[in-house]
Design a protein around this motif. Structure first.
Motif, short mmCIF file in Angstrom:
data_model
loop_
_atom_site.label_atom_id
_atom_site.label_comp_id
_atom_site.label_asym_id
_atom_site.label_seq_id
_atom_site.Cartn_x
_atom_site.Cartn_y
_atom_site.Cartn_z
N UNK A 358 -7.73 12.17 -1.84
CA UNK A 358 -6.60 13.03 -2.18
C UNK A 358 -5.83 12.49 -3.38
N UNK A 359 -5.60 11.20 -3.39
CA UNK A 359 -4.79 10.65 -4.48
C UNK A 359 -5.53 10.71 -5.81
N UNK A 360 -6.83 10.43 -5.78
CA UNK A 360 -7.60 10.52 -7.02
C UNK A 360 -7.75 11.97 -7.47
N UNK A 361 -8.01 12.84 -6.52
CA UNK A 361 -8.20 14.27 -6.86
C UNK A 361 -6.93 14.86 -7.46
N UNK A 362 -5.80 14.51 -6.85
CA UNK A 362 -4.54 15.06 -7.35
C UNK A 362 -4.26 14.57 -8.76
N UNK A 363 -4.48 13.29 -8.98
CA UNK A 363 -4.29 12.75 -10.33
C UNK A 363 -5.23 13.45 -11.31
N UNK A 364 -6.46 13.68 -10.87
CA UNK A 364 -7.43 14.31 -11.75
C UNK A 364 -7.02 15.74 -12.10
N UNK A 365 -6.51 16.47 -11.12
CA UNK A 365 -6.08 17.85 -11.39
C UNK A 365 -4.92 17.86 -12.39
N UNK A 366 -4.02 16.91 -12.24
CA UNK A 366 -2.89 16.84 -13.19
C UNK A 366 -3.40 16.44 -14.58
N UNK A 367 -4.37 15.53 -14.60
CA UNK A 367 -4.95 15.12 -15.88
C UNK A 367 -5.59 16.31 -16.59
N UNK A 368 -6.40 17.06 -15.86
CA UNK A 368 -7.04 18.24 -16.47
C UNK A 368 -5.96 19.27 -16.84
N UNK A 369 -4.95 19.40 -15.98
CA UNK A 369 -3.83 20.29 -16.30
C UNK A 369 -3.17 19.90 -17.62
#
Lengths: 593, 593
Positions: A358-369
């Motif tokens: 969850x923590x990596x995925x969330x960071x990744x979504x924000x990064x792509x955002x």
């Protein structure tokens, strides 16, 4: 009953500490009006809406059997209409949309977090506004000014909704063979005839009009995907003054009975010489539709995060409350008949896997955002070019890797419940049923992997991934040597780089190679990306003494020790090549055994 | 509609060519009456029953919502009663049971294959006879002669059925804390009072009586699992002449609403001073119940094979029929609008993963079945001792590894369907929902892994696994060097041996170690086992020129190249130890994030 509390502190950490959103917004001309205080206020409001309004509707919609179909009319589950109205009134539909048409112009790195909360609490509900937002984006970028002015404001007030109509019974991934026809009328409109399936929100009772974006072929169109045009086909035609006119000759023929997301109406749509309006130019429909598709693909990744976060919260609570057995290192709760199952390493292993995801995925979504925000808001042409390439590379990861990992995670969370996880009342089994579609729709995860390895990697001779790895290396080089994830990050960069070169070489001599190893490569790049995210998280957390931050360093180490080893298996599989995959004849697969 | 054809040719290959069943039966005194012709005839009959009688009932039972509960009465889905009668009349319930009480005395290596077909076609139906067979086994081994004579013949005619009542609301894995009480009466019977949950077939309308095997504590019983006794508690008490007497004071309070296996009634059972009869001695109930549990655990593995085989057959057929896109090496079906999706490596990868899983799993079930047959039928004490140890070691693999791999497989098969896999009518989503329970019930797969690493490995200082590896090494040494799987098999033996030694050493200094790495070790031993199975398959197939056999050599190579690499990840995770798993405080898991 299932619980949910939006992980607001983690969200702020990712936005503010990891990606320095405030600084980024202040330095981006068109985003300078936004600051963290406003962002936090928006997220807090969404936290309330998701927890107080739509969470309970998630279970009830599933229990009552979801959306109902009766003679062309679709009724959404109890409470959806009121919730949708509240959602629309709150301005949530247009949160990230063009301000010129009633949107709020918020950056993607913020909206991905708001979206996550809705995906956590009610994925079926989320699908109604989601398609509208996607359709709005396609119209905003590809349609005429008149079309924009006609449709977009109504989308963002929630009066009208949108769909995307691509799939036909015989044509899914292969859109080149669609049969839906568009015959030109004298007035510039077209008559659209054909059957589309799997149309999310194709018909429902939440809005007064539904605007279908339909792929069809004009009479003289070239064969294949070069001959596809995009049309706006409204359920009710729109008069010049914007009021609703006559009912168009289209309608839902049935809705699908599905494994999950039952509250979402998945329709068979029949178009019978329905009046449609060309978007952009003839035969350029696929590119316009892909504006929408790429948006939806990132959204599917966020669906994954949302489900995995929801699964985690419920499993962690259950594991804390459930007393069973004793710790191997001695009784921990002598006053109770048994210890919490958190004393067992295997339960912790499952929860930590989910938490790390969850923590990596969330960071990744924000990064792509953030990359998407650069493409949209930045005035720096080179930065925009780089961000576009990055988004192209990472969209398949966001869609497929995040949803693959989310299903793994939700299954592990369900397992923490033992038998109770299989019973409907705990909500975990619905979570899994609802989540499963994210790996399938908007291009299966296999199709995403083929996009990554083919169009995004081999076709560019590895340029996109090389630039990504260069960024990661540069970041890792700037890290404190004492962070153990630094060395791991550099090692993964090296491994994925070598793997990419191997793949590009093999693909030259074997056209079947890339397809056969695509999913393993997608996971390798996913592992690289999550390692990078944990490197950024660790870097942001390291100097802060509070346990909230220091625990993130432990989770980053856990990730490297316990999740990253999957890379070794992926590398071996890719190195084993395609020959054994392709060798057996087609009739082997169905021969009576 | 979903299809199914029993893989009879594969089954005969495994029995006859791989495990030389004929030879084994002829050389085993109590099995000498059986030959392959009879075995094949039995399997052919079951193939017909599963395909023609219960396959269609699988979907209809799910569609109508499964078993229904109304004021203590459970109604099974339409058609179940007639099918159960036919099943009973065919002698299937007692196929492997004691001939002295009406069973047919067939060996396990044959019954696992018959069972697989029922698991493929209707897992909910299977659960009704399954619990009866397990209860019969426990009574046969632990009860008095009078009890055996009273209950067993009625089980095998299908007049009565059985259950196992272990779990209570607060007590699942940790049976030491059960609360159900057994108070002795003057006549030697006991009054049983308590609530049991998750009782499969606890109440239903297929049989005239239901015999519950209930774990309970007598008033002076020692605390924990040493104070548990086993009781026979019939729904209707049995008169001396075997006829039904008065209704016992017990009943179903409700049935669970579940993710799947909806046709199976999962009951809350309330015992209110119900009359029960001790099985064996007081406080020795857990051992007797584990006779049944171990049987059920192997059955769960077969549930996995059945589901994965069903998923494979349907996915392979769909992939063959579905035309989408073109082969990367040029058009394969120019007369069609697109090629079959079998031209795409990613689709083949998924199907081959499933196929490899099915063939290895099936061989493994027959292998374990043969070991069980040795323990039951052999007169060679040393052979029986070895087989007992082998069964003890491999039961967790059969239960947990086979079901873990089956879920992976069914998910990959579902993915071959794209969006159609998510729609109810194709049957794939039900397959996954029904299968998921196999990883959870009869001891979660995590609990199986802890059993394997703890009681079966560390406790014996690795003796069981050492003997298993010695057998595998001896087999591999006998193989033709030209078979590439020979070297792979020897390598896996070496790796798992080293891993086991590492684990035994670590466990000495860290009591938390084994629990934290248990699932990874289970998968490592599973990979060893499947490699061994493919070594045996390859050895049996090598000299036969027909493609049926030669393709098995390709599949074995595929397994080594594409599935076995998972071992590298498992080894790395185990080497990373338990510290990062156990380090964070309990409140970390639920702290607001």
């Amino acid at each position: 009953m299932p619980i949910y509390n939006a992980p607001l502190k983690d969200m702020e950490f990712i936005l503010n500490d990891v990606f320095k959103a405030d600084e980024f917004w202040q330095n981006t001309e068109n985003l300078a009006h936004l600051d963290m205080a406003t962002a936090n206020a928006i997220l807090e409001e969404m936290a309330k809406f998701s927890k107080n309004v739509i969470l309970d509707l998630n279970r009830s919609a599933d229990e009552e059997g979801g959306a109902q179909f009766n003679q062309g009319v679709v009724t959404t589950p109890k409470g959806f209409k009121e919730a949708f109205q509240q959602f629309a009134d709150g301005g949530w539909i247009g949160l990230g949309a063009n301000e010129a048409f009633g949107g709020q112009g918020m950056p993607k790195m913020l909206t991905v977090l708001a979206d996550e909360m809705i995906w956590s609490t009610n994925p079926s509900f989320m699908l109604y506004p989601l398609l509208t937002v996607g359709a709005g984006m396609a119209i905003d970028q590809a349609a005429s000014e008149e079309q924009k002015a006609t449709y977009l404001p109504k989308f963002y007030t929630g009066e009208w909704s949108g769909t995307m109509c691509l799939t036909e019974p015989h044509s899914g991934t292969d859109l080149g063979i669609i049969k839906t026809k568009a015959e030109p009328n004298a007035d510039g409109s077209y008559n659209i005839t054909g059957t589309k399936i799997f149309i999310t929100s194709g018909e429902h009772d939440l809005c007064e009009n539904i605007i279908h974006l339909v792929l069809a072929k004009t009479p003289d169109a070239p064969a294949g995907s070069r001959g596809i045009s995009l049309f706006i086909v409204p359920k009710f035609l729109v008069n010049e003054d914007g009021s609703l006119g006559e009912r168009n000759t289209l309608g839902a023929g049935s809705i699908e009975h599905k494994m999950g997301i039952k509250g979402s109406a998945t329709c068979v749509m029949n178009f019978d010489a329905a009046k449609g309006f060309l978007v952009g130019k003839e035969n350029q429909g696929l590119a316009a539709m892909f504006i929408m598709m790429n948006y939806e693909r990132l959204s599917m990744g966020i669906q994954g995060i949302g489900a995995s976060e929801y699964a985690y919260q419920n499993a962690a609570q259950y594991a804390t409350d459930r007393l069973q057995g004793r710790s191997a290192t001695g009784v921990k709760s002598p006053e109770k008949p048994a210890d919490s199952i958190l004393v067992h390493g295997d339960v912790r292993r499952m929860l930590l896997n989910v938490r790390a995801n969850n923590e990596a995925s969330r960071a990744f979504a924000v990064y792509v955002g953030q990359q998407l925000d650069i493409t949209k808001f930045s005035n720096d042409a080179e930065a925009v070019r780089k961000a576009n390439d990055r988004v192209a590379l990472l969209t398949p990861i966001a869609k497929a890797y995040l949803t693959d990992k989310a299903l793994d995670s939700a299954l592990e969370a369900q397992m923490c419940f033992g038998g109770h996880g299989y019973i409907r009342e705990w909500g975990m089994e619905q979570c899994i049923r609802d989540l499963r579609i994210s790996q399938i729709y908007e291009g299966t995860n296999g199709v995403q992997a083929i996009d990554l390895i083919g169009r995004k990697t081999i076709k560019s001779n590895g340029a996109f991934i090389a630039e990504y790895i260069a960024e990661i290396r540069e970041f890792a080089a700037s890290m404190n040597d004492a962070l153990s994830i630094k060395a791991a990050t550099l090692d993964v960069c090296h491994q994925v780089e070598a793997l990419t070169q191997f793949i590009i070489k093999q693909a030259k001599s074997n056209p079947d190679f890339s397809n056969a190893v695509a999913v393993d490569y997608l996971h390798a790049v996913g592992l690289l990306s999550f390692t990078y995210m944990f490197a950024r998280i660790a870097q942001a957390a390291q100097a802060k003494p509070e346990s909230f931050y220091q625990n993130k360093l432990v989770l980053a180490q856990y990730y490297v020790a316990k999740v990253l080893p999957d890379l070794a298996a992926r590398v071996q599989r890719i190195q084993a090549g395609a020959e054994l995959v392709m060798q057996l004849p087609e009739d082997y697969f169905t021969a009576q055994a």
